[in-house]
Write an enzyme that holds these catalytic residues in place. Structure first.
Site, mmCIF file in Angstrom:
data_model
loop_
_atom_site.group_PDB
_atom_site.id
_atom_site.type_symbol
_atom_site.label_atom_id
_atom_site.label_comp_id
_atom_site.label_asym_id
_atom_site.label_seq_id
_atom_site.Cartn_x
_atom_site.Cartn_y
_atom_site.Cartn_z
ATOM 1 C CG ASP A 134 -4.287 -1.219 2.938
ATOM 2 O OD1 ASP A 134 -4.412 -0.979 1.721
ATOM 3 O OD2 ASP A 134 -3.746 -0.438 3.739
ATOM 4 C CG ASP A 163 -1.687 1.242 1.428
ATOM 5 O OD1 ASP A 163 -2.307 1.694 0.447
ATOM 6 O OD2 ASP A 163 -1.670 1.790 2.536
ATOM 7 C CG ASP A 166 -1.689 2.295 6.757
ATOM 8 O OD1 ASP A 166 -2.008 2.113 5.563
ATOM 9 O OD2 ASP A 166 -1.722 3.404 7.310
#
Length: 633
Positions: A523, A320, A519
């Site tokens: 996600d 990410d 995080d």
């Protein structure tokens, strides 16, 4: 050996208690204390460590299945029946400890999904016939109109029909900075409204909102992971049935041909001991536990031995962007003065205007100006006015200063507009500064990469043999700029949670075993579907931390290559241990079947192989790997 049943917290404490009682029993064995204490401590060890697997083994037997739970208890009792109580206690403790370890990783899925749903507020203000009413968000349907006041979370997915504001939707979409919202823009349930009021028309019921779909995706992906363990269950059942059948045959057949009861029982119990999978259990658990403890001391939490096995198999890493490869906070990176204004004058003027704003971009501007000593260089500021979605306006001395989005630019501010387009193409968020309606400068802000990101990307590419990929909900320009800075060539941007999940599944369908680092709540579905999910511990959302298999407690990306390398070392040690254990078992079993294996020699061979593989695995307690988190302290 893999335990398939999650234990509750009281059962985990019971297993830990078994280990403690076993240690006391060993101490009593090595001392000259009273024999009743020796036997009492070992009895407690058997009872505390054996009652859970014994109960589960009997329950499985009632359902027509013979699993390794009951086999372990039978082997321990068999060892004790011929005087080898130490062997039985060791087997009980190892088995109980392995079950306790894996329980820690499997007991909180329901709570994690509940935590996700808590992002959406329980109630919302609905406008009906000109009146306000508080209703449960679960009751909202398409067409309902909501009033979202400053600082409130949005109660449902919908479209803004009135008002302007900034909305922090990073937990849903992964965007690094709050997004300006005006009529016609889409908003999501659970997003946090900024300083303006919004009127939102709900366009889908609560059960179909983005946040609810994320929860469903997490549950689905987590369930699909559990299916990967079915093969292990089949192996355990076959081994259990085969060992019990062989032991009974070895006891019964000699009796049929006239052997005496004692010699037949002794041979069968010797077989039970040498064929018991103590060494096989220790072949896998000590290396796994050693690496888990090694990483844990250095800020990496690996949730189970199963996770560690998967970590060793990873051959592609996906990241990410916001809060993972970046620090998650915007910083000022470009200051471009116009109309004869120097960069310092521009920054000081912008900071003077923004000091009264709570916007994250304003905080970054003021922070940079403070570091350069420019905060108090301007005369007194007054008449502060904040316009959500546009910016702020203040009076600085005799001048009217406006700081905000490019919407403030007029048709004559061509140079400023061109410069803003150039900065946006470079992946920066643009803030313009005007004095009495004339553009005097442009500021560019961006979420800075972590200092260690580029080195981590290079190490992971070397370890896996494949270039890492970037999967982000942020815009293409910002994603491409970051990827270029850290050395990533494959970028997928502007992804919603379900699209990020689809990307992970596509890579895995192509044969990649994907490790995903993230995080945010957005996600979590992809993290659950990935071969291994890794969460940032400090910035990670509650759901990301619960869904992840590995947590970087200190948000130190430099730990990741080291823990992957250690996982691979653990796999190599496990393979070596299994070869050692299998060799000892095959040799000792063949000796007992086709010759005469003395019981003391059988016990010595069994215990020798157990100690050998145990010590070999525990070497990894002091092993070092790449990265600061797993290297020497």
């Amino acid at each position: 050996m893999t335990r398939m049943t999650a234990w509750s917290l009281p059962e985990v404490r019971a297993a830990i208690g078994a280990i403690g009682f076993f240690a006391l029993g060993g101490a009593a064995q090595l001392s000259d204390g009273p024999s009743w204490l020796y036997w009492a401590l070992y009895l407690v060890c058997y009872l505390v460590g054996g009652w859970i697997p014994g109960r589960e083994g009997l329950a499985a037997l009632r359902n027509g299945a013979l699993d390794v739970d009951l086999l372990m208890v039978a082997a321990a009792i068999g060892a004790a029946s011929i005087g080898q109580i130490f062997d039985g206690a060791l087997l009980i403790v190892i088995f109980a400890g392995s079950g306790a370890l894996e329980a820690l990783a499997t007991m909180r899925t329901e709570n994690s999904v509940r935590a996700l749903l808590d992002l959406a507020p329980p109630t919302a203000t609905r406008l009906a016939r000109g009146q306000e009413e508080r209703v449960a968000t679960a009751e909202l349907g398409a067409g309902d109109v909501l009033l979202i006041r400053p600082g409130e979370r949005i109660g449902g997915d919908g479209v803004v029909i009135d008002g302007v504001s900034t909305v922090d939707q990073s937990s849903i979409t992964g965007e690094s900075v709050p997004v300006d919202k005006c009529p016609g823009d889409e908003v999501f349930a659970g997003a946090l409204n900024g300083s303006g009021s919004l009127t939102v028309r709900v366009d889908r019921p609560a059960a179909d909102s983005v946040i609810a779909r994320i929860a469903a995706l997490v549950a689905e992906a987590s369930a699909s992971k559990a299916n990967l363990q079915l093969f292990v269950e089949k192996v355990e059942r076959r081994y259990s049935v085969g060992m019990v059948a062989a032991t009974l045959a070895l006891f019964a057949i000699p009796l049929m041909f006239g052997a005496d009861l004692q010699s037949a029982l002794l041979r069968a119990m010797t077989f039970m001991i040498v064929a018991s999978p103590c060494a096989l259990v220790l072949s896998t658990m000590p290396p796994m536990l050693a690496v888990i403890a090694n990483a844990g001391r250095r800020g990496v939490l690996i949730k189970s031995a199963v996770v560690l096995e998967r970590l060793a198999e990873v051959d592609r890493v996906a990241f990410d962007k916001t809060g993972t490869l970046t620090a998650g906070e915007p910083v000022l990176v470009s200051v471009c003065g116009l109309s004869g204004m120097t960069d310092d004058q521009l920054l000081g003027l912008a900071a003077a205007a923004e000091r009264g704003s709570e916007h994250p971009l304003a905080a970054a501007i003021v922070s940079t100006a403070r570091m350069r000593g420019l905060v108090d260089v301007n005369p007194a500021v007054g008449q502060f006015l904040s316009t959500p979605g546009r910016g702020v306006a203040v009076r600085v001395g005799a001048e009217r200063v406006s700081v905000g989005s490019t919407a403030l630019l007029g048709p004559d501010d061509v140079v400023a507009a061109d410069l803003a387009v150039e900065l946006e193409r470079a992946g920066q968020t643009v803030v313009v500064v005007l004095v009495d309606g004339v553009a005097v400068g442009v500021l560019g802000l961006a979420d800075r990469p972590r200092a260690e990101a580029a080195a981590v990307i290079a190490e992971l590419e070397t370890l896996t043999g494949a270039s890492p990929v970037l999967l982000t909900g942020d815009n293409h320009s910002a994603a491409t700029r970051l990827a270029s800075d850290v050395g990533i060539s494959s970028v997928s941007a502007a992804l919603l949670p379900e699209q990020k999940l689809a990307e992970v599944r596509r890579m895995q369908d192509d044969g990649d075993r994907v490790l995903l680092v993230g995080d945010g709540v957005n996600d979590a579905p992809a993290m659950a579907a990935a071969h291994v999910g890794v969460a940032m511990g400090r910035r990670g959302s509650d759901l990301a931390l619960e869904t992840a298999d590995v947590i970087l407690v200190r948000d130190d990306l430099a730990a990741l290559p080291g823990v992957v390398e250690l996982a691979r070392r653990a796999r190599r040690v496990v393979i070596a241990n299994l070869a050692i254990a299998a060799t000892f078992i095959v040799v000792l079993v063949a000796w007992d079947l086709f010759g005469h294996l003395p019981l003391p020699l059988g016990v010595a061979g069994h215990e020798g192989s157990t100690i050998l593989v145990g010590l070999n695995g525990l070497r990894l307690l002091r092993a070092s790997g790449r990265g600061r988190a797993v290297g020497p302290r």
